[in-house]
Design an enzyme around this catalytic site. Structure first.
Site, PDB file in Angstrom:
ATOM      1  N   ASN A 123       0.877  -1.168   0.000  1.00 30.48           N
ATOM      2  CA  ASN A 123       0.000   0.000   0.000  1.00 30.48           C
ATOM      3  C   ASN A 123       0.918   1.222   0.000  1.00 30.48           C
ATOM      4  OD1 ASN A 123      -1.726   2.079   0.634  1.00 30.48           O
ATOM      5  ND2 ASN A 123      -2.678   1.051   2.388  1.00 30.48           N
TER       6      ASN A 123
ATOM      7  N   ARG B   8      -7.907  17.504   4.789  1.00 28.33           N
ATOM      8  CA  ARG B   8      -8.711  17.775   3.587  1.00 28.33           C
ATOM      9  C   ARG B   8     -10.035  18.420   3.970  1.00 28.33           C
ATOM     10  NH1 ARG B   8      -8.420  11.818   1.206  1.00 28.33           N
ATOM     11  NH2 ARG B   8      -6.821  11.365   2.742  1.00 28.33           N
TER      12      ARG B   8
ATOM     13  N   ARG C  88      -2.637  -2.059  -3.305  1.00 26.67           N
ATOM     14  CA  ARG C  88      -3.746  -1.124  -3.173  1.00 26.67           C
ATOM     15  C   ARG C  88      -3.565  -0.044  -4.232  1.00 26.67           C
ATOM     16  NH1 ARG C  88      -5.377   2.496   2.078  1.00 26.67           N
ATOM     17  NH2 ARG C  88      -7.300   3.321   1.213  1.00 26.67           N
TER      18      ARG C  88
END
Ligand code: AMP
Length: 392
Positions: free
Chosen positions: A9, A238, A90
């Protein structure tokens, strides 16, 4: 030699990896290379959390290829008997085509590279991990597992924006992300609570990245993230849901360019931007500064709004599942989300919530509230094992 699956990942500055024995799919080790591009460090632990290796990579962590080589060296040293037959990756974006894992070959990789403009902060790093793993394990099967795949069969109304139709055709759609985590939660419900799995479940994946997903009968019908992983809930750094007019204002009136706006929306907003203190929920919960409380209040308010919206999209609600670092560990956040939602049939058991039990609602509540630790690595390992068994 026993055959194994390695999961990879690769994020912007970190690389998570795990080793699974294919026989029984038991996890033998998990690892993290952190601060790639800077003072990179590596840690490898066994499945009980005991540390097997800890390294300062110094110059060796300069890029993703080096980070992966260091990870592989550490795995090989700790598990000399491990033959890696398959590597599961991923990959954040599978575009409109991929609604399930796929074996990686040159053509598939070229298709995924073409999606880089859709996820410029993630996709190139994910694909760098693929390049590194192909070089390190040329004989192994490489499998991509997509964060978007679980959501690909959303109904049209949850797949589209109200833009001129041509943009939908060009791929400007609501993809939704965190799909590997939602798939894990759905599989856990199928295994341990089949009645709920067959029903309408809102899952809140609350970590540094945060989103929610409505799952009916094991299938995603709506998610809070959209075209990018910016939409929906406010996150560590975010912004979450934003009027697109704000972007136009920043561009036209404040004079910011695209790079500066992107930096603000991805790295300087959310809990960090609102509090001015930290993106880390533990730090905010510990802070006495009222701005920390306001940031938390905005976070939980947006979760409640989205929960109401998902209940509407699913035409009802049988269960809520909390997962991710915050969802699994913060009884305060779960309480602040659930307490004002009695009208929806949510009734939290304070004692069970404080104890982080698996079921944290009262026995006769209309909506079952659960805490289920997610495990994206296991979903990737399962897909990798299936790819070898099924030949594709
Ligand atoms: P993740 O991205 O899933 O690893 O989640 C990271 C987030 O989980 C960070 O904001 C952490 O502060 C938060 N977190 C982890 N443990 C706790 C805890 N015990 N209480 C509150 N937040 C936590």
């Amino acid at each position: 030699m026993t055959t194994h699956a390695l999961t990879v990942n690769a994020g912007s500055s970190s690389l998570k990896f795990a080793l699974f024995a294919l026989d029984g799919l038991s996890c033998r080790a998990t690892g993290l290379v952190d601060r790639i591009g800077g003072d990179a460090t590596l840690e490898l632990s066994d499945d009980t959390g005991a540390v097997l290796a800890q390294r300062d990579l110094g110059g060796r962590g300069a890029d993703h290829a080096e980070a992966l080589r260091a990870a592989i060296d550490a795995v090989r040293e700790a598990f000399a008997d491990a033959e890696v037959a398959v590597v599961g990756h991923r990959i954040v974006h599978g575009g409109t085509d991929h609604d399930r894992p796929v074996r990686l070959d040159d053509d598939v990789i070229a298709g995924l590279k073409a999606l880089e403009p859709f996820a410029p902060l993630h996709q190139p790093h994910n694909l760098a991990g693929v390049d590194g793993a192909r070089a390190a394990f040329p004989e192994a099967v490489q499998v991509a597992c997509f964060d978007t795949a679980f959501h690909r069969r959303h109904p049209f109304v949850n797949d589209v924006f109200g833009l001129p139709r041509e943009y939908y055709e060009k791929g400007v759609r609501r993809y939704g992300f965190h799909g590997l985590s939602y798939e894990f939660i759905a599989s856990e419900l199928a295994r341990t609570a089949p009645d709920l799995h067959a029903g309408r479940v809102a899952v809140a994946h609350l970590g540094n990245g945060a989103s929610m997903c409505g799952i009916v009968g094991g299938r995603s019908v709506a998610s809070t993230m959209g075209f990018t992983a910016l939409d929906g809930l406010p996150m560590g750094t975010r912004c979450g849901q934003l009027d697109p007019g704000v972007v136009l204002y920043l561009l036209e009136v404040e004079g910011l360019d695209a790079a500066a706006i992107s930096d603000m929306l991805y790295r300087r907003s959310g809990l960090l931007g609102l509090s001015g203190i930290s993106n880390d929920m533990r730090a905010l919960e510990a802070s006495e500064d009222p701005r920390a409380d306001e940031a938390i209040a905005y976070f939980t308010f947006r979760i409640r709004r989205e929960l109401g919206g998902l209940a509407a999209a699913m035409e009802g609600l049988d269960a809520v599942v909390f997962t991710g670092g915050i969802g699994e560990n913060s009884d305060r956040i779960r309480r602040e989300v659930c307490a004002p939602m009695g009208w929806l049939g949510i009734d939290l058991d304070e004692g069970a919530n404080a104890a982080h039990d698996r079921v944290v609602s009262v026995g006769d509540a209309a909506v079952t509230v659960m805490v289920i630790p997610t495990n994206e690595e296991r979903v990737i390992a399962r897909a990798a094992a299936d790819a070898i068994k099924g030949g594709g």
